[in-house]
Design a protein around this motif. Structure first.
Motif, PDB file in Angstrom:
ATOM      1  N   ARG A  89      28.345 -10.929  -1.957  1.00  0.00           N
ATOM      2  CA  ARG A  89      28.035 -10.418  -3.815  1.00  0.00           C
ATOM      3  C   ARG A  89      29.268 -10.561  -4.209  1.00  0.00           C
ATOM      4  O   ARG A  89      28.933 -10.552  -6.067  1.00  0.00           O
ATOM      5  CB  ARG A  89      26.306 -10.996  -4.187  1.00  0.00           C
ATOM      6  CG  ARG A  89      25.833 -12.015  -3.906  1.00  0.00           C
ATOM      7  CD  ARG A  89      24.649 -11.406  -2.931  1.00  0.00           C
ATOM      8  NE  ARG A  89      23.654 -12.451  -2.415  1.00  0.00           N
ATOM      9  CZ  ARG A  89      21.992 -11.867  -3.056  1.00  0.00           C
ATOM     10  NH1 ARG A  89      21.703 -10.873  -3.511  1.00  0.00           N
ATOM     11  NH2 ARG A  89      21.592 -12.690  -1.372  1.00  0.00           N
ATOM     12  N   TYR A  90      29.225  -8.570  -4.267  1.00  0.00           N
ATOM     13  CA  TYR A  90      30.481  -8.246  -4.659  1.00  0.00           C
ATOM     14  C   TYR A  90      31.513  -7.829  -4.615  1.00  0.00           C
ATOM     15  O   TYR A  90      31.943  -6.809  -4.608  1.00  0.00           O
ATOM     16  CB  TYR A  90      29.525  -6.996  -5.619  1.00  0.00           C
ATOM     17  CG  TYR A  90      28.289  -7.109  -5.485  1.00  0.00           C
ATOM     18  CD1 TYR A  90      28.499  -6.922  -7.209  1.00  0.00           C
ATOM     19  CD2 TYR A  90      26.917  -7.083  -5.500  1.00  0.00           C
ATOM     20  CE1 TYR A  90      27.472  -7.016  -8.151  1.00  0.00           C
ATOM     21  CE2 TYR A  90      26.240  -7.793  -5.921  1.00  0.00           C
ATOM     22  CZ  TYR A  90      25.896  -7.651  -7.212  1.00  0.00           C
ATOM     23  OH  TYR A  90      24.516  -7.700  -8.312  1.00  0.00           O
ATOM     24  N   ASP A  91      32.392  -9.301  -2.705  1.00  0.00           N
ATOM     25  CA  ASP A  91      33.572  -8.622  -2.770  1.00  0.00           C
ATOM     26  C   ASP A  91      33.284  -7.439  -1.656  1.00  0.00           C
ATOM     27  O   ASP A  91      34.577  -6.252  -2.121  1.00  0.00           O
ATOM     28  CB  ASP A  91      34.390  -8.887  -3.399  1.00  0.00           C
ATOM     29  CG  ASP A  91      34.303 -10.551  -4.517  1.00  0.00           C
ATOM     30  OD1 ASP A  91      34.154 -10.899  -3.130  1.00  0.00           O
ATOM     31  OD2 ASP A  91      34.758 -10.254  -5.166  1.00  0.00           O
ATOM     32  N   ALA A  94      23.738  -1.634  -7.082  1.00  0.00           N
ATOM     33  CA  ALA A  94      23.210  -3.314  -7.072  1.00  0.00           C
ATOM     34  C   ALA A  94      22.742  -3.609  -5.358  1.00  0.00           C
ATOM     35  O   ALA A  94      21.892  -4.419  -5.825  1.00  0.00           O
ATOM     36  CB  ALA A  94      24.063  -4.352  -7.438  1.00  0.00           C
ATOM     37  N   VAL A  95      23.754  -3.862  -5.120  1.00  0.00           N
ATOM     38  CA  VAL A  95      24.026  -4.218  -3.196  1.00  0.00           C
ATOM     39  C   VAL A  95      22.124  -3.418  -2.996  1.00  0.00           C
ATOM     40  O   VAL A  95      21.702  -3.516  -1.829  1.00  0.00           O
ATOM     41  CB  VAL A  95      25.190  -3.931  -2.494  1.00  0.00           C
ATOM     42  CG1 VAL A  95      24.381  -3.850  -0.850  1.00  0.00           C
ATOM     43  CG2 VAL A  95      25.855  -5.025  -2.516  1.00  0.00           C
ATOM     44  N   TYR A 155      24.340  -9.579   0.738  1.00  0.00           N
ATOM     45  CA  TYR A 155      24.697  -8.925  -0.112  1.00  0.00           C
ATOM     46  C   TYR A 155      25.499  -8.259  -0.615  1.00  0.00           C
ATOM     47  O   TYR A 155      26.081  -8.222  -1.579  1.00  0.00           O
ATOM     48  CB  TYR A 155      23.399  -7.955   0.350  1.00  0.00           C
ATOM     49  CG  TYR A 155      22.273  -8.921   0.379  1.00  0.00           C
ATOM     50  CD1 TYR A 155      21.251  -8.695  -0.514  1.00  0.00           C
ATOM     51  CD2 TYR A 155      21.719  -8.104   1.662  1.00  0.00           C
ATOM     52  CE1 TYR A 155      20.139  -9.041   0.230  1.00  0.00           C
ATOM     53  CE2 TYR A 155      20.027  -8.720   2.146  1.00  0.00           C
ATOM     54  CZ  TYR A 155      18.939  -9.086   1.478  1.00  0.00           C
ATOM     55  OH  TYR A 155      18.225  -9.366   1.019  1.00  0.00           O
ATOM     56  N   ASN A 185      32.877  -5.297  -9.890  1.00  0.00           N
ATOM     57  CA  ASN A 185      31.777  -5.637  -8.845  1.00  0.00           C
ATOM     58  C   ASN A 185      31.831  -4.060  -7.923  1.00  0.00           C
ATOM     59  O   ASN A 185      30.860  -4.305  -7.394  1.00  0.00           O
ATOM     60  CB  ASN A 185      32.758  -6.491  -7.777  1.00  0.00           C
ATOM     61  CG  ASN A 185      32.044  -7.786  -8.466  1.00  0.00           C
ATOM     62  OD1 ASN A 185      31.986  -8.119  -9.379  1.00  0.00           O
ATOM     63  ND2 ASN A 185      32.137  -9.124  -7.714  1.00  0.00           N
ATOM     64  N   GLN A 205      29.641  -1.884  -9.114  1.00  0.00           N
ATOM     65  CA  GLN A 205      28.548  -1.793 -10.138  1.00  0.00           C
ATOM     66  C   GLN A 205      27.652  -2.092  -8.889  1.00  0.00           C
ATOM     67  O   GLN A 205      26.483  -2.016  -8.335  1.00  0.00           O
ATOM     68  CB  GLN A 205      28.064  -2.581 -10.837  1.00  0.00           C
ATOM     69  CG  GLN A 205      28.835  -2.923 -12.357  1.00  0.00           C
ATOM     70  CD  GLN A 205      29.098  -4.537 -13.067  1.00  0.00           C
ATOM     71  OE1 GLN A 205      29.057  -4.952 -11.977  1.00  0.00           O
ATOM     72  NE2 GLN A 205      29.390  -4.325 -14.082  1.00  0.00           N
ATOM     73  N   GLY A 206      28.151  -2.772  -7.878  1.00  0.00           N
ATOM     74  CA  GLY A 206      27.923  -3.256  -6.642  1.00  0.00           C
ATOM     75  C   GLY A 206      27.975  -2.149  -5.551  1.00  0.00           C
ATOM     76  O   GLY A 206      26.213  -2.371  -4.839  1.00  0.00           O
TER      77      GLY A 206
END
Length: 269
Positions: free
Chosen positions: A29-31, A250-251, A26, A243, A246-247
């Motif tokens: 996906r957003y580094d 989001a994660v 997870y 990333n 937002q991550g």
């Protein structure tokens, strides 16, 4: 012998039950790199990704806006969250901060200058009285650092400590007025639907090119509460791009949804 017998009856708190899982996919996906912790309050079961890091202390950043709002209300530094924060005219890199706003909006857009104004009104002496009562990590505040101590310096909080604080807050076990707690809880609502409510707060510190981020809160679903704390950084010490911004949320929401079934597919609004 009597003393030994008495000592032998002292109850030792049981160690928390922790299940470790690998959620790196997870974060990838957003580094991001980081750690995630969840507590099922009904069972006392923790689920952790990167457990050693979950026990590591970080600056609380804007997650401190939760206790800071409570302290502001308790001390009378703000009457309620309709109180107005006046823009000081300094243009900052976050355009949403460059305007007058209520304290309610200041929390929602995570306006650091507004909460720095609040901190100066509270003052170091009252923080030193209030913070030990709330037991929010290990905050260190002096008159010189009163408007920065959650953003820089030696203050620290772990993910376990974040969840401990949030659980006491959610259960109304903090030494604050019910009004203060209810006002603050209402500001933390990020989404809700039939049978569920998501509350949370992000955080972000930027020091010497090093970015660190939080997303903490809880989900109430079917009468039960699940508390979470994510801490993350850009992979390989890179800059905080979209990333990262937002991550954090989001994660967390993807883990809550896909691993625990705690949010519906359209929960992120």
């Amino acid at each position: 012998m009597l003393l030994l017998g008495l000592l032998g009856t002292v109850a030792v708190p049981p160690a928390p039950r922790i299940t470790e899982r690998n959620y790196q996919r997870y974060f990838d996906r957003y580094d991001l790199q980081g750690s995630f912790l969840l507590l099922d309050a009904a069972t006392g079961q923790y689920t952790a990704y990167n457990l050693p890091r979950c026990r590591q202390g970080f600056l609380p950043a804007s997650t401190f806006k939760i206790p800071n709002t409570l302290i502001g209300l308790e001390t009378g530094a703000i009457r309620d969250t309709t109180d107005l924060c006046r823009w000081d005219g300094v243009k900052r890199s976050f355009p949403q901060w460059n305007q007058d706003m209520t304290m309610a909006r200041a929390l929602r857009v995570s306006c650091v200058p507004c909460y720095q104004q609040l901190a100066r009104r509270v003052g170091a002496a009252r923080y030193q009285q209030q913070l030990p009562k709330l037991k929010f990590g290990r905050m260190q505040v002096t008159p010189a650092t009163v408007d920065t101590f959650w953003l820089a310096g030696p203050s620290r909080i772990t993910q376990f400590e974040q969840i401990d604080f949030l659980q006491r807050f959610q259960r109304n076990k903090l030494p604050v007025a019910r009004r203060s707690a209810d006002i603050t809880k209402a500001l933390l609502v990020l989404g809700r639907g039939p049978g569920w409510t998501l509350r949370g707060k992000t955080g972000w510190t930027m020091q010497a090119g090093h970015d660190n981020g939080w997303f903490v809160g809880w989900v109430e679903q079917a009468g039960k509460a699940y508390f979470f704390a994510l801490n993350a950084e850009p992979q390989n010490g890179g800059p905080a791009a979209a990333n990262f911004i937002q991550g954090r949320r989001a994660v967390t929401e993807q883990i809550l949804r896909q691993e625990f079934g705690l949010l519906p597919a359209a929960a992120h609004q």
